[in-house]
Structure formats: C-alpha cells, structure tokens
Design an enzyme around this catalytic site. Structure first.
Site, PDB file in Angstrom:
ATOM      1  CE1 TYR A   1      -5.882   8.751   2.529  1.00 52.60           C
ATOM      2  CE2 TYR A   1      -7.094   7.395   4.091  1.00 52.60           C
ATOM      3  CZ  TYR A   1      -5.903   7.779   3.512  1.00 52.60           C
ATOM      4  OH  TYR A   1      -4.738   7.194   3.923  1.00 52.60           O
TER       5      TYR A   1
ATOM      6  CG  HIS B   1      -2.059  10.819  -2.486  1.00 54.40           C
ATOM      7  ND1 HIS B   1      -3.244  11.408  -2.106  1.00 54.40           N
ATOM      8  CD2 HIS B   1      -1.620  10.136  -1.400  1.00 54.40           C
ATOM      9  CE1 HIS B   1      -3.504  11.089  -0.848  1.00 54.40           C
ATOM     10  NE2 HIS B   1      -2.542  10.311  -0.393  1.00 54.40           N
ATOM     11  CD  GLU B   2       1.600   7.993  -1.134  1.00 55.91           C
ATOM     12  OE1 GLU B   2       2.086   8.429  -0.073  1.00 55.91           O
ATOM     13  OE2 GLU B   2       0.480   7.464  -1.174  1.00 55.91           O
TER      14      GLU B   2
ATOM     15  CG  HIS C   1      -1.984   1.084   1.069  1.00 59.20           C
ATOM     16  ND1 HIS C   1      -3.146   0.905   0.356  1.00 59.20           N
ATOM     17  CD2 HIS C   1      -1.987   2.369   1.490  1.00 59.20           C
ATOM     18  CE1 HIS C   1      -3.832   2.043   0.368  1.00 59.20           C
ATOM     19  NE2 HIS C   1      -3.148   2.949   1.047  1.00 59.20           N
ATOM     20  CB  ALA C   2       1.009   4.164  -2.293  1.00 66.20           C
TER      21      ALA C   2
ATOM     22  CG  HIS D   1      -6.698   3.040   4.996  1.00 63.91           C
ATOM     23  ND1 HIS D   1      -6.724   2.501   3.725  1.00 63.91           N
ATOM     24  CD2 HIS D   1      -5.961   4.163   4.904  1.00 63.91           C
ATOM     25  CE1 HIS D   1      -6.041   3.280   2.892  1.00 63.91           C
ATOM     26  NE2 HIS D   1      -5.565   4.300   3.581  1.00 63.91           N
TER      27      HIS D   1
ATOM     28  CD  GLU E   1      -3.888  11.171   3.388  1.00 67.70           C
ATOM     29  OE1 GLU E   1      -3.626  10.902   2.210  1.00 67.70           O
ATOM     30  OE2 GLU E   1      -3.247  10.719   4.357  1.00 67.70           O
TER      31      GLU E   1
ATOM     32  CG  HIS F   1       1.365  12.278   2.138  1.00 67.00           C
ATOM     33  ND1 HIS F   1       0.401  12.909   2.876  1.00 67.00           N
ATOM     34  CD2 HIS F   1       0.746  11.181   1.607  1.00 67.00           C
ATOM     35  CE1 HIS F   1      -0.743  12.231   2.793  1.00 67.00           C
ATOM     36  NE2 HIS F   1      -0.556  11.181   2.026  1.00 67.00           N
TER      37      HIS F   1
HETATM   38  O1  X8Z Z   1      -4.312   5.319   1.215  1.00 66.79           O
HETATM   39  C1  X8Z Z   1      -4.264   6.173   0.357  1.00 66.79           C
HETATM   40  C2  X8Z Z   1      -2.915   6.712  -0.122  1.00 66.79           C
HETATM   41  C3  X8Z Z   1      -1.907   6.702   0.947  1.00 66.79           C
HETATM   42  S1  X8Z Z   1      -2.246   7.874   2.198  1.00 66.79           S
HETATM   43  C4  X8Z Z   1      -2.419   5.861  -1.257  1.00 66.79           C
HETATM   44  N1  X8Z Z   1      -5.399   6.620  -0.222  1.00 66.79           N
HETATM   45  C5  X8Z Z   1      -6.708   6.114   0.157  1.00 66.79           C
HETATM   46  C6  X8Z Z   1      -6.880   4.668  -0.254  1.00 66.79           C
HETATM   47  O2  X8Z Z   1      -6.078   4.175  -1.055  1.00 66.79           O
HETATM   48  O3  X8Z Z   1      -7.815   4.028   0.217  1.00 66.79           O
HETATM   49  C7  X8Z Z   1      -5.495   7.668  -1.236  1.00 66.79           C
HETATM   50  C8  X8Z Z   1      -6.940   7.728  -1.615  1.00 66.79           C
HETATM   51  C9  X8Z Z   1      -7.690   6.982  -0.555  1.00 66.79           C
HETATM   52 ZN    ZN Z   2      -2.055   9.816   1.543  1.00 62.98          ZN
END
Ligand code: X8Z
Ligand code: ZN
Length: 613
Positions: free
Chosen positions: A522, A384-385, A354-355, A512, A412, A388
């Site tokens: 988000y 996005h990254e 997960h990024a 998450h 975010e 941060h």
């Molecule tokens: O988790 C993330 C990022 C890292 S903070 C990749 N996002 C959420 C997800 O993937 O569920 C970005 C959009 C929503």
């Molecule tokens: Zn993020």
C-alpha cells in the site's frame, strides 16, 4: 486484498531473481533443464486445481463467517500450504542450473509463493492453518464490549467531534484483539520455522525477497521513497495538529507532542480525510463536499433508507466506477459480477466486511465484497476494488505463475490511479456537480486529497516495519504493543490516547495483521499511483496543474494501461514500470508535483509553529 489469499497468492508473487538466499545443493541426483520444465508444468496443474476450490471456500467463509466455514477454510489452507511447501522444497534441486527464462522465473515464484510457509511437519502445518483461520474470524466477528460493530464505531470516529465519545469507540474496538496475542505469537514461530526450512532467515526476509531485488535492497528502497515524501508529511502533520489543538484545546492535543490517535477520523489514523471540517483551509476557496452530493445523486438523501434501497444505490455507484473503466476501453464487467458480488452488509449474519476483490476461477468470475456506504471514502474504495478486478481479468490468459501484478504495489495502485482522475471536471461531465469550482478552490481540493493520501504514507510504511521486527525477533512477544506504538510515534507522530499495556494487542485491531496481508504494497501503491497518473496525464496532453487532470474517456491512455496489466507478473516489475512510464525506478516526484501548491500553502501556515514531535 487481492484475495484467494492462500490460493492465488502463489501466482501473485514475483520471483526475487536476485534475492534468493544461497541454498547448499547436494546434487545427489542429477537433474536437467527438461526435468525443471516438467516440474513447472506439473506444479502449474496442481496449483490450478486447488486454486479454484480454495477460492470458493474462502469466498463462502468470508461471506458467512461461522464455526464450520472457518474450519473448512483452515482445512483447505492446510492443504494449500502443504502443497506450496512441498513444491518450494522440490524447486531447490534445480538451483544453479542454466534454465530458459520462463522456467527459471516460475521456479523462483514457486520458492516464494507462500505468504506464511509451514515447516515440513504435518502437525505444525495444520496448527498454522487453524490459527490463521481463527484470527480471521475473530476480526470478522469483532464487536466492542457494548456490542458495536467496526462500521458503527468507525462512524463515530468519522462524525462525532466529542473526544470522549471518540475515545470510547477507539478503545472499544481494540478489545477485540486481546485474544489474538497468544495465537499470533504461535503463528510467528511456526511461519519462521517454515521460512528457515526454505532457506530464508525469517518470514520478513522472505516477504522482502518478492521484489526482483535483494531483500536488504528492498528495505533501503522503501526508506529512499519515504525520504522523498517525508517533508510533505511533516508539513501536513504540523498544520493538522495546530487545527486539532484549536478544536479540542491544549489538554487534549498538545502542540509539541504526537497527535492522539482517536481524533483523526479513522480507526487507525491511517487516512484523515474525514476531519476535513477541522483541518481544511478556512482562508482558502471552497472545495467540494462530496458526501451529500453522492447521497443525493444515488437517491439515499433521506432518513430511514431500507436495505434494498441502499443496495440499489450502491450498485449504481459501482456502475459509475465501471463506466470510468469502460471509457478507457475496458470491456464491461460480466453479468456474474453483479449477481455474485456482495455490495452491502447483510442484516442477518457475520461477514468479513473489509473490502476485497476476488477472482474465483482465474477467468471471468470476478467479484467484490464490500459493506459499502454511500460516501466519498467508499466511492474511492469502489474504484480501488474494481482496479483489482480489471487487473485480474487482464492477465487471465497468463500462466498461473504470472497471474499477479508486476509487484504487489501495482495491484493496489490501479484503481487509485483511476480515482485520481475524479476531478471537478470529471464530476461535472458525469452530472454529479453543475459547476466546476475555479482555481481558488485548489488548496481546498488538494487538502482533502492529502488528508487521505499523504497522511497514509507513514502508516503504509510502519505496519511492515513492525512485522519485519516481529519476525526477526527485534520485537519480542512481550513487547508487541510497545513496539507497535514506538513505530506509530516514530513514523506517524501519533500516540495512543490512553495508556496501553501488553494485555492489549493493538496491531491485531487492524485487518491486515490477523489477515496476514503484507502491507508494504500500500505504501508502494501510494507512490506508484501518482507516477502512473502523471504519465497518463502527459499522454492525454494535460497542460494544466497535475491535480486538475482527468484522463476520463481517453482510449489511448487506456490502451497503454491495459497492455501493462496484461503482462501480469511475467516480467520483473521494472520492465512493467518502464512499459508504462519509460522509467525503471519507483519515484515520488509525481507526489511532490501534485501537492506542490499545497506544500507552499502549508509552509506559510506553519511559519512560526514548532513542527515535529
Ligand atoms: O485494504 C485495503 C483495500 C483492500 S486491498 C480496501 N486498503 C488498505 C487498508 O484499508 O488498510 C486500501 C488502502 C489501504
Ligand atoms: Zn486493494
């Protein structure tokens, strides 16, 4: 995730200056404002020491997920939680004292620092750390029963148009989370006990207290923002369901029911851009098919791309994103970013794919960790990254308590705000396309974007609706899965494609949940990014439709953004929002303005259809 999960989250959190529960103060010993200042200075020192060490362990664990690194991560997590709980309890003794602004704000941050507090019981603190580490590692190592990784299964959902194949990928991934269920329940119990000891009704209340307003007020605020965008979501849902019905027939997609969750191109049906081929407009001008353009531009438009070639291509794509930030006046990323980041999924080991973006030393050692593919989705994620990372670097000179964003939605939103500027004009400027499509392509372009960003909104909302109800007991452990699917239906109009039982634990199949990253951030980011973008476009003198605006290269805009980022979390978030936009309120009207032409078009398409579920 912003990272350092356990470590830096203390610094990241915003003190709920109004939202504190009333805690009885027995004032056995007299304390003064000087004592409070000394306490804050000492806490600052102790937290700074552990933060870097914890970040390095978390980094190694996420990059090499093994039995031993998971154990080490649990150990440092335990140490960190112990310190966080000790400080939060000690902070209570200054309740009611008249303190200078910064001392007061930092004390509030200390009280709210942990995401999952443990009770002051050594055994339970250890247990909690072991459980959260274990949940993380189950997710990272997860494979479907036929041995496929999340990346492989996601590719099926993205590319296959065979509903049975998609169903197999969808159910296969959800086998990984069954074993999380008892651990999750235990974790909820311990964290709730910890939250109560700190004076909160439950852990969800503590999470909602981190927004410079009372916890109840925050829940109302989320509902208000959702109310603003709900009609747009419903119009999109109605049209997409009709197109899916055309593609798969009444048997698979009924016109009066929620949409089955396996057909939306994404494992969690959270962003739908991957089914643009199905849901995109047939009778409107052509948009831009970004995937092949990126593959060609970065030199991977061929069969059998080697690991090394892929890494070179990904780094070039990250360079493109860096270049956007540089054009706004941000300093280039440090050399160590390129040396220490993980850009591509390794061939020989388990990593947490997960990024994420990391700030290891609270100074210059910023990194990303991504199993990047060359496609439009990851092009966005790279921006996005980096958002941060640039935020982290901008607030590096703040106190550890202020090394965070104004509220977690701001963190975010930054990279996403930048990527809203990836317009046809910008793509032409940087040589990805030769010609800008004219206004006849607007509906197509807006639809591509809405499938990701509008579709995301109710998902962004429901994840914490579920957790808040789990933490306060409204959803019992015997109803974890049922409660999840009720909320999925209520907010998203999505349903499970096959019967689910309480043997399954479908929330756990979303990163998450085992990762314990709060998710309201988000949802907020999907509102805030349009608010920031509208302001930045105004500043750049944009006169055309909002969605065609790019502020690429505008140093004045960059300067204003950098100033807000440098504030970190030193002030309540409405101050930061005001500095950036002139308004102290989060507001979704920019979302509505951006998609206004699409909404008109959707309403025409939906005429005569029975919308809703
Ligand atoms: O988790 C993330 C990022 C890292 S903070 C990749 N996002 C959420 C997800 O993937 O569920 C970005 C959009 C929503
Ligand atoms: Zn993020």
């Amino acid at each position: 995730m912003i990272t350092l999960k356990k470590a830096v989250s203390t610094a990241v959190l915003v003190g709920a200056l109004l939202g504190q529960p009333v805690i009885a103060d027995d004032h056995k010993q007299k304390v003064t404002a000087e004592d409070a200042a000394a306490f804050v200075a000492d806490a600052e020192k102790r937290l700074t020491e552990i933060a870097e060490y914890a970040a390095r362990i978390a980094w190694v664990n996420a990059n090499f997920v093994t039995h031993d690194t998971t154990a080490l991560n649990a150990q440092v997590g335990e140490e960190y939680t112990k310190l966080g709980v000790e400080l939060a309890n000690e902070a209570k003794k200054f309740n009611g004292l008249d303190l200078p602004y910064d001392v007061n704000r930092k004390i509030e941050m200390i009280k709210l620092g942990l995401t999952l507090p443990a009770p002051a019981d050594a055994e339970k603190t250890k247990q909690l750390a072991q459980i959260t580490s274990k949940l993380d590692s189950i997710y990272a190592k997860g494979k479907s029963p036929d041995g496929r990784s999340l990346g492989e299964l996601s590719q099926v959902l993205r590319e296959s148009r065979d509903a049975n194949e998609q169903l197999k990928a969808w159910t296969g991934w959800r086998e990984i989370s069954k074993e999380m269920r008892p651990l999750y329940k235990q974790m909820v119990d311990i964290a709730n006990e910890g939250s109560k000891e700190l004076g909160y009704a439950d852990t969800g209340t503590m999470w909602r207290s981190k927004y410079d307003m009372p916890a109840d007020g925050f829940a109302t605020e989320m509902d208000r923002l959702w109310g603003q965008v709900q009609p747009l979501y419903k119009a999109l849902h109605c049209h997409v369901r009709a197109e899916l019905n055309d593609q798969y027939g009444d048997e698979v997609v009924a016109m009066d029911k929620p949409i089955p969750a396996h057909l939306l191109g994404n494992m969690w049906a959270q962003q739908w851009g991957n089914i643009y081929d199905i849901a995109g407009p047939k009778n409107a001008g052509k948009g831009i098919d970004i995937d092949p353009i990126l593959r060609q531009h970065y030199g991977v438009d061929k069969e059998n791309v080697s690991h090394e070639e892929k890494e070179v291509a990904v780094k070039k794509m990250v360079k493109t994103a860096e270049n956007f930030f540089s054009s706004l006046g941000f300093a280039p990323l440090p050399e160590t970013f390129w040396e220490r980041s993980l850009f591509v999924k390794p061939r020989d080991r388990d990593v947490q794919c997960h990024a994420s973006a990391w700030d290891i030393d609270n100074e210059e050692d910023i990194r990303i960790k991504m199993c990047t593919e060359i496609n439009g989705e990851d092009f966005q994620t790279v921006h996005h990254e980096l958002g941060h990372n640039y935020y982290q670097r901008a607030y590096k000179d703040q106190s550890i308590f202020y090394k965070g964003s104004a509220n977690d939605g701001f963190h975010e939103a930054i990279g996403d705000t930048i990527s809203l500027s990836i317009t046809p004009k910008y793509l032409k400027q940087i040589g990805l396309i030769d010609e800008e499509p004219d206004a006849s392509a607007d509906i197509a372009l807006l639809m591509r974007s809405a499938l990701d960003k509008v579709a995301f909104l109710p998902f962004g909302l429901m994840v914490d609706q579920w957790r808040w109800k789990v933490f306060n007991g409204e959803i019992s452990p015997e109803e974890y899965n049922q409660g999840w699917w009720e909320l999925r239906e209520q907010y998203q109009g999505i349903e499970a494609p096959v019967a689910r039982t309480e043997d399954h634990f479908d929330p756990g199949a979303k990163y998450h949940i085992p990762g314990n990253t709060p998710y309201s951030r988000y949802f907020l980011a999907h509102i805030l990014q349009f608010q920031f973008y509208r302001e930045m476009c105004d500043m750049a003198g944009n006169e055309g439709p909002l969605h065609r605006c790019s502020f690429y290269g505008n140093k004045e805009v960059g300067d204003k953004l950098i100033k807000m980022l440098e504030m970190g979390s030193s002030r309540p978030w409405p101050d930061a929002l005001e500095a950036m936009t002139g308004s102290r309120e989060m507001d979704a009207t920019a979302v509505l303005e951006y998609y206004a032409p699409l909404k008109t078009w959707l309403d025409e398409q939906n005429e005569g259809r029975n919308c809703g579920w």
